[in-house]
Write an enzyme that holds these catalytic residues in place. Structure first.
Site, mmCIF file in Angstrom:
data_model
loop_
_atom_site.group_PDB
_atom_site.id
_atom_site.type_symbol
_atom_site.label_atom_id
_atom_site.label_comp_id
_atom_site.label_asym_id
_atom_site.label_seq_id
_atom_site.Cartn_x
_atom_site.Cartn_y
_atom_site.Cartn_z
ATOM 1 C CB VAL A 1 25.045 62.845 28.709
ATOM 2 C CG1 VAL A 1 26.108 62.517 29.431
ATOM 3 C CG2 VAL A 1 23.591 61.619 28.829
ATOM 4 C CB SER A 2 23.261 65.950 24.284
ATOM 5 O OG SER A 2 24.188 67.117 24.823
ATOM 6 C CB THR A 3 22.026 61.394 22.924
ATOM 7 O OG1 THR A 3 23.402 60.751 23.384
ATOM 8 C CG2 THR A 3 22.401 62.416 21.983
#
Length: 182
Positions: free
Chosen positions: A8-10
């Site tokens: 996931v990006s964050t």
């Protein structure tokens, strides 16, 4: 062995959906991380790529979890192929190098990416030639004119230092050296 990769990006996002899907697909080992796919630094991805070997299958939930561009995706699939491993996306069934159809689709994408690179190179070459024909000068503009170079040589012959002479013309002394050698 089936090996999963989840990303996931964050930090605020959850990996749960991806990890459950990877477990359900039979992954015995899952690498996961919370890091943007835009940057090149993905420690868990790099660790996984070092560990993956012959007859392993890398399984991901979706393509965008693995790569942000077709180029990076194809490079990754190529590295896996070189290691004797395969690749499979759970959400994009056509992205599956464990099957003949999936390999065909990935080969098609690789061909399209190569075709696009060739088109870009051809367009760039045509544009560059057209610009040259119009008199466009490429590269950095010259720091010193021929007249300034003559004066610099004269100052140096008079015993002035290279640093002093460079300062007179507002250039670095290494730039002046480069011009004098040319």
């Amino acid at each position: 062995m089936k090996i999963g990769y989840a990303r996931v990006s964050t930090k605020e996002q959850s990996l749960d959906i991806q990890i459950k899907a990877l477990q359900k697909s039979g992954c015995k080992l899952i690498y996961s991380e919370k890091v943007s796919g835009v940057g090149r630094s993905r420690p868990e991805f790099e660790r996984m790529m070092q560990q993956i070997g012959k007859d392993d299958v890398l399984i991901i939930w979706r393509l965008d979890r693995l790569a942000r561009s077709t180029k990076v995706l194809l490079e990754t699939v190529e590295k896996l192929t070189e290691k004797g491993a395969s690749f499979k996306s759970l959400q994009e069934p056509w992205a599956d190098t464990t099957s003949a159809t999936g390999r065909l689709v990935m080969t098609f994408f690789a061909g399209m990416a190569e075709f696009e690179r060739d088109l870009i190179r051809d367009r760039t070459d045509v544009g560059r030639k057209a610009a040259l024909a119009r008199g466009v000068q490429f590269g950095r503009p010259a720091k010193l004119t021929e007249e300034q170079l003559k004066l610099a040589r004269k100052l140096l012959k008079q015993g002035k230092s290279i640093r002093y002479t460079a300062d007179v013309f507002g250039v670095h002394f290494t730039t002046l050296y480069r011009y004098l050698r040319a």
